[in-house]
Write an enzyme that holds these catalytic residues in place. Structure first.
Site, PDB file in Angstrom:
ATOM      1  N   GLY A  65       0.827  -1.194   0.000  1.00  0.00           N
ATOM      2  CA  GLY A  65       0.000   0.000   0.000  1.00  0.00           C
ATOM      3  C   GLY A  65       0.865   1.248   0.000  1.00  0.00           C
ATOM      4  O   GLY A  65       2.012   1.236   0.453  1.00  0.00           O
ATOM      5  N   GLY A 114      -0.340  -4.836   0.867  1.00  0.00           N
ATOM      6  CA  GLY A 114      -1.603  -4.551   0.202  1.00  0.00           C
ATOM      7  C   GLY A 114      -1.782  -5.301  -1.100  1.00  0.00           C
ATOM      8  O   GLY A 114      -2.913  -5.551  -1.534  1.00  0.00           O
ATOM      9  N   THR A 437     -21.276 -19.028  35.967  1.00  0.00           N
ATOM     10  CA  THR A 437     -20.585 -20.208  36.479  1.00  0.00           C
ATOM     11  C   THR A 437     -21.464 -20.815  37.559  1.00  0.00           C
ATOM     12  O   THR A 437     -21.643 -20.213  38.630  1.00  0.00           O
ATOM     13  CB  THR A 437     -19.209 -19.843  37.056  1.00  0.00           C
ATOM     14  OG1 THR A 437     -18.395 -19.305  36.011  1.00  0.00           O
ATOM     15  CG2 THR A 437     -18.528 -21.076  37.633  1.00  0.00           C
ATOM     16  N   LYS A 587     -16.100 -19.780  45.482  1.00  0.00           N
ATOM     17  CA  LYS A 587     -17.331 -20.327  44.898  1.00  0.00           C
ATOM     18  C   LYS A 587     -17.001 -21.417  43.865  1.00  0.00           C
ATOM     19  O   LYS A 587     -17.585 -22.512  43.884  1.00  0.00           O
ATOM     20  CB  LYS A 587     -18.131 -19.212  44.225  1.00  0.00           C
ATOM     21  CG  LYS A 587     -19.283 -19.688  43.352  1.00  0.00           C
ATOM     22  CD  LYS A 587     -19.800 -18.576  42.448  1.00  0.00           C
ATOM     23  CE  LYS A 587     -20.694 -19.129  41.361  1.00  0.00           C
ATOM     24  NZ  LYS A 587     -21.114 -18.091  40.392  1.00  0.00           N
TER      25      LYS A 587
END
Length: 640
Positions: A65, A114, A437, A587
């Protein structure tokens, strides 16, 4: 339009000639737009059967490019020119990859950057004796773009990593082997082939003029390339060079030392994300654009152009160091861009999404979906406002008539209650994706109810914490049918970097709790080791440098180091304010032990980790702190 590009219709062919031979046919913004306009017109023209694209002169099809204007505007702080150029160029690249008529590209001489975008996504890509194809963007502070990462991710083995990081030039046989070209036609036959294509409008003529391709040198090196470039991160590749000395390793390292560390790290990350599912050019371009959009302001693109094109001193001063690239910098460059989504031709209709649970993680996830152009309606029991997300007054309102409903809830009991409320009003064939979860039993019970009502369930818990939710780098562990996974995969790709289909309903939760049991155990071990190192007089940085590149390496130390000021930035550097709270780890560990009890599995380390976090959260000061705050806990304690 200037004569930089010649666009004609000849016989049954549309013909595009890149006509800047003195500039190696470098692609300007105006040339991109002209190619797109021509393709749109020819796509509707019944008299045009195929398209030919070629480059004028002997030296190049297209060597890249035209980035001089990007430098001029970027230095002035005007970044929008480059961003608009890339958005429009990428739209063209995707259009060429899905064009309804054959595109035959003739890739002589240099095809780079490019040039790959306009030459290597068509249906029939011709190379000859002089062809040399490369993706050299990492040398100027960019990732391989214009859909180049799509081709690299699809190359054999780890060849994509090697080509993307080293910019190695592919000769004729290499280009065909790597998937950048299709056919070898000797260059002295090209005029005859083009004449046949123009006259007949049939691509079968290519076979008539093709010859056996030269042998690929890269194919001979494939095993070696896989061995050295198989690492997950840039540091893994560097460690491989050091651990397995060879001429190949030395030559590769010499190249990597010249290139931009940030661009190389992001290139690896993009390739790995693309390979998590079936790579598509649209996904590749979206990831590439996240980087290029930020390249002027947050990367070293301007410095790369200065050194290579402007001053030509070939001595770029990169901001990041090769041996110490912060992973967080890579993550930031690949975050979704709020309010901006690439537009492609024949864009799919946006999904209608209900999102229930807009807390610390859910809010970020919903925002990213809305930023990507989806119609998102959210509900939370707290009165929260999320940018781009419409508010619903109830969970039922958020779920009714939606294509997909996503929940992010605290526990299995609340999930069951919400499911009982919303499943009856959801449309048949819609997807209910729970990203909470929760226990495996609750996930499977909800899935059974959903299926009975004609709703497709997936349990898709996440890993990555609040930072991952914000950055769009979560990992989704998905249970459910293949059909439901395929429907929600595009959404997971927006919210995360990886989505793994783990099997039937409940298996996503099973994968999550197993993963987090490992995480809890390794974080405790990491914190214990740092505390021991302190008491043995070992410097923490030295400890990190050894362990992060040795057999003791893990995510807990490499990416989330619990020692402040050591390794990538983590919650330990912010007084252990939670990225992933200790109570959430507790947890998850309790869920793992409940599952172990149910499955009659022996998990002594998981059980000990759960008890350690219970003490930390319930009996000590762990509540509200990050789960890595175990380190100061162990530092202050003595052996009992």
């Amino acid at each position: 339009m200037t004569q930089d590009i010649l666009i004609t219709t000849q016989g049954q062919a549309g013909r595009i000639t890149l006509n800047r031979p003195d500039a190696l046919n470098a692609l300007s913004y105006e040339m991109c737009l002209a190619i797109e306009d021509a393709l749109l017109a020819w796509g509707r023209d019944p008299d045009v059967a195929l398209v030919i694209i070629e480059g004028a002169g002997d030296r190049a099809f297209c060597a890249g490019g035209d980035i001089s204007e990007m430098y001029r505007t970027g230095i002035a702080g005007e970044y929008e020119y480059g961003r608009q150029f890339w958005r429009d160029e990428y739209r063209l690249n995707a259009f060429m990859a899905s064009y309804p008529k054959p595109i035959v590209s003739f890739l002589h001489g240099f095809t780079m950057g490019g040039g790959v975008g306009v030459g290597c996504h068509g249906s029939h890509r011709i190379v000859c004796e002089t062809s040399q194809i490369a993706m050299p963007e990492c040398g100027i502070g960019l990732v391989p773009d214009v859909g180049g990462t799509y081709l690299l991710a699809s190359a054999p083995g780890r060849l994509g990593e090697y080509l993307g990081l080293t910019a190695t030039r592919m000769k004729t046989g290499d280009a065909i082997y790597a998937g950048f070209a299709d056919s070898f036609v000797p260059q002295d036959k090209w005029d005859l082939l083009k004449a046949a294509l123009i006259t007949t409008g049939e691509v079968t003529a290519i076979e008539e003029y093709s010859a056996p391709a030269p042998e690929s040198e890269l194919a001979k090196q494939q095993e070696q390339i896989n061995r050295y470039f198989g690492g997950e991160r840039l540091g893994d590749i560097l460690n491989g060079f050091a651990a397995m000395p060879s001429d190949f390793a030395d030559a590769s390292l010499k190249v990597l030392k010249r290139n931009d560390p940030l661009a190389m790290g992001a290139t690896l990350e993009i390739l790995h994300r693309l390979r998590m599912g079936t790579p598509t050019i649209e996904k590749a371009l979206e990831l590439e654009y996240r980087f290029t959009h930020r390249a002027h302001e947050d990367g070293d693109f301007l410095e790369g152009i200065r050194a290579a094109i402007i001053d030509k001193d070939r001595n770029p001063q990169w901001t990041r160091k090769l041996e110490a690239l912060p992973l967080v910098d890579v993550s930031k460059m690949l975050r979704p861009i709020p309010g901006i989504k690439l537009q492609f031709h024949q864009e799919e209709t946006a999904m209608k999404i209900g999102f229930i649970g807009l807390g610390n993680m859910g809010g970020h996830m919903a925002r990213n979906l809305a930023s990507a152009g989806h119609d998102v309606t959210g509900f939370d029991t707290a009165d929260v406002s999320i940018e781009g997300v419409s508010k619903a007054g109830t969970a039922v309102e958020a779920a009714k008539g939606m294509d997909v409903v996503i929940t992010m809830l605290p526990n299995g009991a609340i999930l069951r209650a919400v499911a009982d409320e919303i499943l009856p009003v959801m449309s048949a064939g819609a997807v209910f994706a729970d990203c909470s979860t929760v226990d495996v039993e609750s996930a499977r019970a909800v899935a059974e109810k959903a299926q009975a009502l004609g709703v497709m369930p997936v349990d898709a818990p996440v890993s990555g914490g609040v930072g991952g939710a914000d950055a769009g780098t979560l990992t989704f562990m998905v249970g459910g049918s293949a059909e439901a996974f395929d429907k929600t995969k595009p959404l997971f790709d927006i919210m995360g970097q990886k989505a793994v289909h783990c099997g039937p309903s409940g298996n996503g939760q099973a994968a999550k709790i197993c993963n987090n049991m490992i995480l809890g155990v390794t974080m405790i071990a990491t914190c214990e080791a740092f505390a021991l190192a302190d008491k043995l007089g070992l410097d923490r940085q030295a400890m990190f440098d050894v362990v992060s590149t040795s057999s003791g390496a893990s995510w807990s130390i490499n990416a989330y180091c619990p020692a402040p000021g050591v390794g990538p930035t983590s919650p330990s550097d912010n007084d252990y304010k939670p990225g992933f709270a200790a109570e959430l780890m507790l947890k998850d560990l309790r869920l793992s032990q409940d599952a172990a009890t149910s499955a009659d599995a022996d998990t002594p380390m998981g059980q000990l980790a759960a008890e350690q976090y219970r003490q930390f959260v319930e009996d000590e000061d762990g509540q509200g702190r990050d789960f890595s705050a175990m380190l100061p806990r162990f530092v202050s304690r003595r052996r009992s």
